[in-house]
Design a protein around this motif. Structure first.
Motif, PDB file in Angstrom:
ATOM      1  N   LYS A 166       0.794  -1.077   0.116  1.00  0.00           N
ATOM      2  CA  LYS A 166       0.006  -0.017   0.137  1.00  0.00           C
ATOM      3  C   LYS A 166       0.859   0.961  -0.176  1.00  0.00           C
ATOM      4  CE  LYS A 166      -3.775  -2.697   2.574  1.00  0.00           C
ATOM      5  NZ  LYS A 166      -2.658  -3.755   1.599  1.00  0.00           N
ATOM      6  N   SER A 213       5.117   6.353   6.208  1.00  0.00           N
ATOM      7  CA  SER A 213       5.215   5.571   7.531  1.00  0.00           C
ATOM      8  C   SER A 213       6.164   5.932   8.312  1.00  0.00           C
ATOM      9  CB  SER A 213       4.741   3.689   7.242  1.00  0.00           C
ATOM     10  OG  SER A 213       5.064   3.327   8.279  1.00  0.00           O
ATOM     11  N   GLU A 248       0.697   4.327   1.937  1.00  0.00           N
ATOM     12  CA  GLU A 248       1.055   3.551   3.710  1.00  0.00           C
ATOM     13  C   GLU A 248       2.722   3.487   4.389  1.00  0.00           C
ATOM     14  OE1 GLU A 248      -1.273   0.859   5.644  1.00  0.00           O
ATOM     15  OE2 GLU A 248      -3.343   1.262   4.138  1.00  0.00           O
TER      16      GLU A 248
END
Length: 152
Positions: A114, A121, A117
């Motif tokens: 993903k 992150s 993300e």
């Protein structure tokens, strides 16, 4: 910039798929789990784009049906949408046959990659997850390149 290469070229995507896999391996060896997953996902993305070009055949992703039909923006990074443009490959990868290594690899990659993300992150990630992911990327990458008469 007039001297900027067209990154949509098939040979650029093919080369990028190999370099991103190398990057993923190095990040993995340095225990940079999320970075390894992020780069591994891009290796698969670029391999899919070069395979789409190969199968149409065209030398530029912008000349493919899927691009001309409106695949743009963040959808350009959607592994699922890219695979949809390769129905014969999709049938093999998604075949429910027992012991289909491509299906399990695909499930692993698409469930973990993903990119938004991962891109933003601040987590280090998980070693077990990264190991599984990199192994899955290796399987898919090898297969996608073999369908173009290429090797890793």
């Amino acid at each position: 910039m007039p001297n900027t290469p067209d990154t949509y070229g098939r040979s650029i995507q093919l080369g990028a798929s190999r370099r991103r896999l190398e990057d993923a391996r190095v990040l993995h060896s340095q225990k940079r789990w999320n970075g390894a997953i992020y780069m591994g996902g891009y290796a698969v993305e670029c391999a899919l784009k070069s395979l789409i070009c190969y199968q149409e055949p065209t030398n530029n992703f912008k000349d493919t049906k899927v691009f001309k039909q409106g695949l743009k923006g963040s959808d350009l990074h959607s592994l699922i949408k890219l695979l949809d443009a390769l129905p014969n490959i999709q049938r093999v990868i998604e075949s429910p046959q027992i012991n289909n290594p491509y299906r399990q690899a695909w499930i692993t990659v698409t469930s973990l990659w993903k990119n938004d993300e991962l891109r933003y992150s601040n987590r280090m990630g998980d070693e077990t997850e990264a190991n599984k992911f990199i192994n899955a990327v290796e399987i898919l990458h090898r297969y996608l390149l073999s369908k173009q008469g290429e090797s890793q």
